[in-house]
Design an enzyme around this catalytic site. Structure first.
Site, PDB file in Angstrom:
ATOM      1  N   ASP A 147       0.842  -1.190   0.000  1.00  0.00           N
ATOM      2  CA  ASP A 147       0.000   0.000   0.000  1.00  0.00           C
ATOM      3  C   ASP A 147       0.880   1.244   0.000  1.00  0.00           C
ATOM      4  OD1 ASP A 147      -2.700   1.281   0.349  1.00  0.00           O
ATOM      5  OD2 ASP A 147      -1.729   1.990   2.177  1.00  0.00           O
ATOM      6  N   THR A 180      -3.377   5.093  -4.000  1.00  0.00           N
ATOM      7  CA  THR A 180      -2.315   5.857  -3.334  1.00  0.00           C
ATOM      8  C   THR A 180      -0.953   5.641  -3.990  1.00  0.00           C
ATOM      9  OG1 THR A 180      -2.110   4.038  -1.743  1.00  0.00           O
ATOM     10  CG2 THR A 180      -3.508   5.884  -1.133  1.00  0.00           C
ATOM     11  N   THR A 181      -0.737   4.477  -4.561  1.00  0.00           N
ATOM     12  CA  THR A 181       0.512   4.234  -5.292  1.00  0.00           C
ATOM     13  C   THR A 181       0.462   4.860  -6.683  1.00  0.00           C
ATOM     14  OG1 THR A 181       0.760   2.137  -4.099  1.00  0.00           O
ATOM     15  CG2 THR A 181       2.123   2.455  -6.036  1.00  0.00           C
ATOM     16  N   ASP A 477      -9.148  -0.333   2.297  1.00  0.00           N
ATOM     17  CA  ASP A 477      -9.128   0.151   0.912  1.00  0.00           C
ATOM     18  C   ASP A 477     -10.386  -0.261   0.158  1.00  0.00           C
ATOM     19  OD1 ASP A 477      -6.694   1.244   1.431  1.00  0.00           O
ATOM     20  OD2 ASP A 477      -5.517  -0.271   0.381  1.00  0.00           O
TER      21      ASP A 477
END
Length: 609
Positions: A147, A180-181, A477
């Protein structure tokens, strides 16, 4: 013989005289050349060059003609230098090439390099086949995750520009919960595009304005290729949750977790305001079983046990639950003082008064009708002592000790009770009616609650602490993905399909405009291709051929085509049930472009004390 000696001596003197004359002449010529060159450089540079700059080139050339032919090459070089300076002096009023001072350029390049280093650190974690990172904490604990928000939150970043990418990942986590990545990788690619544009001589302000236009155009393209979804379509919601779980460690259990996630969000969602408060979903981690044993409880789950003093009963039907914030123990004085007891009679009197005080409290609790008592944790004195537990057990009242202050609001919202701060306020209205309270596996489950509440509890199970932590992050998530669909009910294909479609259509739009904006738009479109490129690279495919084939498919009108990392081919992502919320992609492009624009407008770093 004498004549021969005289002749040789004469020839030798003549040769020495000729050599001396030659040396003198050479030295004189060199001195003259040096003097005239020195005179020419300074006189020409400060006089003729200024005339050349402030008049025109014709007058400058006219003044150069009287110079001697030996300095013609030097004159030509100064003419070229004057022409270059004249062009640069009028750059602000014409379309000349931008050339900045050295310090702002170094600052921008340093910021770009630091931010790109952060993006490269998490780039290998993108996609279903992305690699995990093992993070060793200062307390020797280990975290294994892919994550992006978790990785960037735990690593130590020193450069100010690199910290902006950490904040970018946090902003994406708050807004969308997923991607988020992707947002960090996209920001790093956009910074690489900015570096190429700066090398072409485009001003940073022009790059920033053009990126804002390109981001707005990209959002329009994404909305155009999206598909609407209804919250009653349970299968579509489950496919979205499964797509989010595919890149996690718990992807094997997506069939179990996806229904739990969808049911939890739909239970707490506010259909009128299109909002979801994830604080209404409580996750309890238990080191027992496997992830497949994870369950959803429509009620309240506490990681507590009944305080068994004498009885060992673990179940209570038709429970009346009360939550008290006062202590069931002997009171203490407000000031620090000492009580000196001289004989046993006085000690018995003190113990008798304490027993009488506690018994009186327990009788009032019994009189209120409460049979399950929750006691808030106290830091001043013991919340409930053994004597109080003994009396409550005699009255058939089950006790749960050490309720944390942070859990009080959630308990009251779930059960419909209110916290009681004084024994006189303990009435039937302050208590909650629960059909069943049972203890199992060191947990308490409150089910069949009569109060209608929008709270649920998820019991996450795992075989190790690392698996539990990663399962909790993965479920969070997935919850955020379903929350995105509640906020903005639209879906798009995954697998890099939206990024390559936006890149193609942005490049087409760039061909319809002129100026520096067209260059910036093309570089913006080129930067978006980093997502499908990285997906193919992390999956072990040939990224160049894969992205080329994907681009060709999209130019043929197949805009939902993406990279299927499971089969290693190009396929329709809608048919493969690989979908994601529109809000994830739009927020990623918006936040990444805003962060890049902020970095581009920085021309200095000032340290303060």
């Amino acid at each position: 013989m004498l004549v021969l000696v005289v002749t040789i001596t004469f020839i030798r003197h003549c040769f020495l005289f000729f050599f001396f004359v030659v040396v003198v002449v050479v030295v004189a010529v060199c001195c003259c050349c040096f003097f005239f060159q020195f005179f020419f450089q300074f006189f020409f540079q400060f006089f003729f060059l200024n005339i050349f700059k402030h008049t025109n080139k014709s007058l400058g050339l006219f003044l150069l003609f009287p110079l001697s032919f030996s300095f013609w090459s030097q004159s030509v070089s100064f003419v070229k230098q004057a022409s270059k300076q004249t062009t640069m002096s009028g750059k602000g009023k014409s379309s000349g090439v931008y050339k900045e001072k050295s310090k702002p350029t170094m600052i921008r390049l340093s910021n770009i390099s630091a931010a790109k280093a952060v993006a490269d650190a998490v780039r290998t974690s993108l996609g279903p086949r992305g690699m995990d990172k093992m993070i060793e904490n200062p307390d020797s604990s280990v975290t294994i995750t892919n994550d992006g928000a978790t990785i960037l939150d735990q690593i130590e970043v020193l450069h100010p520009a690199a910290k902006m990418l950490v904040q970018l990942s946090k902003a994406q986590d708050i807004e969308a919960g997923d991607g988020t990545t992707s947002v960090v990788v996209l920001a790093g690619s956009l910074l690489g595009a900015c570096e190429r544009l700066l090398n072409k001589g485009i001003h940073p302000s022009e790059i920033s304005s053009a990126f804002q236009l390109a981001a707005s155009k990209a959002r329009e393209i994404l909305e155009d290729m999206s598909q609407s979804v209804e919250l009653t379509d349970r299968d579509t919601l489950m496919r979205s949750a499964s797509t989010s779980l595919n890149s996690k460690v718990v992807s094997l259990y997506s069939d179990v977790i996806a229904p739990i996630v969808v049911d939890a969000v739909l239970k707490v969602a506010d259909q009128e305001t299109f909002s979801v408060d994830l604080n209404d979903i409580r996750m309890i981690k238990k080191l027992d079983g496997t992830v497949e044993d994870t369950e959803l409880v429509d009620g309240l789950v506490l990681d507590k046990q009944f305080s068994h003093f004498v009885s060992t009963e673990t179940h209570q039907n038709d429970a009346k639950v009360a939550l008290i914030q006062f202590c069931l123990s002997p009171p203490k004085t407000d000031l620090d003082n000492q009580v000196v007891i001289s004989d046993y009679t006085q000690m018995d009197r003190v113990l008798k008064e304490e027993r009488k005080y506690i018994l009186n409290l327990c009788k009032k609790i019994k009189k209120s009708g409460c049979n399950v008592l929750l006691v808030q944790k106290s830091i001043l004195r013991t919340a409930v002592n053994d004597q109080a537990l003994h009396f409550l057990n005699k009255f058939k009242i089950k006790v749960v000790k050490n309720i944390e202050r942070d859990d009080v609001d959630f308990i009251c919202k779930s059960l419909g009770c209110r916290p009681v701060a004084h024994i006189d306020d303990l009435t039937e209205d302050a208590m909650a009616k629960v059909g069943s309270v049972s203890e199992s596996a060191r947990m308490l489950k409150f089910t069949d609650v009569q109060h209608v509440s929008k709270t649920v509890s998820i019991v996450v199970r795992g075989s190790s602490h690392l698996v539990l932590a990663e399962a909790e992050r993965s479920i969070h998530d997935a919850l955020c993905v379903i929350r995105c669909l509640v906020k903005k009910r639209a879906l798009i294909a995954g697998g890099g399909a939206p990024e390559i479609e936006v890149a193609i259509r942005l490049a087409e739009w760039a061909r319809t405009i002129t100026g520096s904006v067209a260059y910036c738009a093309r570089e913006f479109a080129r930067a978006l291709e980093v997502v499908p490129f990285t997906l193919a690279e992390n999956a072990g495919l040939n990224p160049i051929s894969t992205v080329t084939e994907l681009r060709a498919q999209h130019k043929d009108g197949k805009r939902n085509t993406g990279i299927n990392v499971k089969t290693g081919s190009i396929s329709d992502m809608i048919e493969e049930e690989v979908v994601q919320p529109l809000l994830v992609s739009t927020s990623a492009i918006t936040f990444a472009s805003e962060t890049v624009r902020s970095i581009m407008k920085i021309d200095d770093i000032v340290s303060v004390r």
